[in-house]
Design an enzyme around this catalytic site. Sequence first.
Site, PDB file in Angstrom:
ATOM      1  CE  LYS A 184      -1.746   2.962   2.692  1.00  0.00           C
ATOM      2  NZ  LYS A 184      -1.770   4.103   1.754  1.00  0.00           N
ATOM      3  CD  GLU A 259      13.411   1.094   9.358  1.00  0.00           C
ATOM      4  OE1 GLU A 259      13.880   2.047  10.015  1.00  0.00           O
ATOM      5  OE2 GLU A 259      13.967  -0.005   9.268  1.00  0.00           O
ATOM      6  CB  CYS A 293      12.921   9.019   8.291  1.00  0.00           C
ATOM      7  SG  CYS A 293      13.872   8.064   7.110  1.00  0.00           S
ATOM      8  CD  GLU A 392       9.986  12.974  11.499  1.00  0.00           C
ATOM      9  OE1 GLU A 392       8.893  12.448  11.744  1.00  0.00           O
ATOM     10  OE2 GLU A 392      10.932  12.383  10.966  1.00  0.00           O
TER      11      GLU A 392
END
Length: 489
Positions: A184, A259, A293, A392
């Site tokens: 997906k 992750e 990331c 973040e």
Amino acid sequence: MSTEAPTTPKLRTDLFLDGKFVPSSSGKRFATVNPATGETIAQVAEAETEDLDRAVAGARQAFESGPWAAMKPRQRGRILTRAAELLLSRAEDFGRVETMDNGKPIFESAKIDMPAAAECLAYFGESADKLYGDTFPARPDAMLLTLREPVGVVGAITPWNFPLLQAMWKIAPALALGNTVVLKPASVTPLTSLLFAELLTEAGLPPGAFQVVPGPGAVIGRAMAEHPGIDKISFTGETETGKSILRAAAGTVKRVSMELGGKSPNLVFADADLDAAAKGAINAIFYGKGELCSAGSRLLVEDSVHDALIERVVDRAKKMTPGDPMNPKTRLGALVSEKQRDTVAGYVEAGKREGARLLAGGNRASVEGKGAFFEATVFDEVTPSMTIAREEIFGPVLATLRFRDEAEAVAIGNSTIYGLAAAVWTRDVKKALRTAKQLKAGTVWINTYNFYDPGLPFGGYKESGFGRERGRYALEEYTQVKSVWIDLT
Ligand code: NDP
């Protein structure tokens, strides 16, 4: 926007089920938009849960019986290495589609992401027949051994920042080891995953081994996590999404690897090569528009070289002007969406409000009056408790902090819920290694930033996740161990 006449391959916009492109059962479609122009690129089929059921059933069948199940590992490997060659030969075409969908510079997508995705495929293709079990001489009356077997149907849920490359870190090892994959892709960037399905078929992958089901994460992603027919979820994305997947996967005791996000510290000591460190700091935060990331989003600088380093960083940041992503010279593309740009702008406001000093950028930008661009932004005098030092941002915003000595550098570096990556710049080998050992991160670079190799594992400490992608650790992620006891009496 570009002066070049772009050639893009024929897009694939339907679900990919059992080796064919098919519309969704409901006929529903959603738009995918080029963030550099605001124009709709295509209407993509939106999977329903019954389409997912079909994808899982097809993947199950391919795993249990049929050509994929019967194939020798070396044959599987050859399909992947063939796919790697095809992808490399079409890096420019795939790169264009990735750039249209994501807004990243064509330099990155065609020259870095696609070759890296092909390298990953080749690496795992070559690993397909190199997985060993153990035998051990525990007793004279029996032979004991272990087998490594594929886990079954793997559900891969991927983010939008490196759409095909992130997917490849999952698809390549999973297929190499004989699993089947239901992918997906992120809803804002589904196009290269669908194109890749076509390429895999061309490389010889039998139907059912790879299925693609674009659709909303809250519906299709969640249904994958809960699905009794999926044996493992490999997820890359936000930490909060990861937590909800963990909860959803608990009902079927699925294997899960994650992750997740990061807030990676980039430590520059006074004895570092400051020119190299400044260049590295720019690459650390502005590569991929900071939608990375592992972005080096916190630059920690030793007091005595603070001004000298920041001057170099700001100089370079001011030259990083946003440009047409299709122009090969552009190094700062469009953010993935208007929504992401609003998020980034919100963080910049928080930085200003909480007292950080804005030294470069800070504004929305456009190219030829269009697009979700944002200036390369540098804040100084950031403190560890500020929002821009803790959360973040996932955009081109650098937070700069100071430290007095090694102990303080490590303490600030580790003062985060995340632990994905870190870097250390120093000419002192012992200091570099001491600090690398103390930093709680899954990857530590020394005197460089943002370099990757398919053989070197990647993954997080703390809330940046668990499990490792790439390298031999990835082979373990996609296999399970069976113990066999053979009676010799
Ligand atoms: P999200 O977590 O929002 O989305 C990632 C994927 O999960 C998408 O395919 C999304 O679908 C899907 N999803 C969303 N909600 C659910 C749900 N409830 N259940 C199952 N699946 C769901 O992240 P982004 O795509 O926004 O990516 C950015 C984030 O990913 C950043 O926080 C970044 O740090 C992290 N990231 C981490 C990486 C790593 O290696 N550690 C690498 C890259 C990114 P949909 O698109 O339809 O919403």
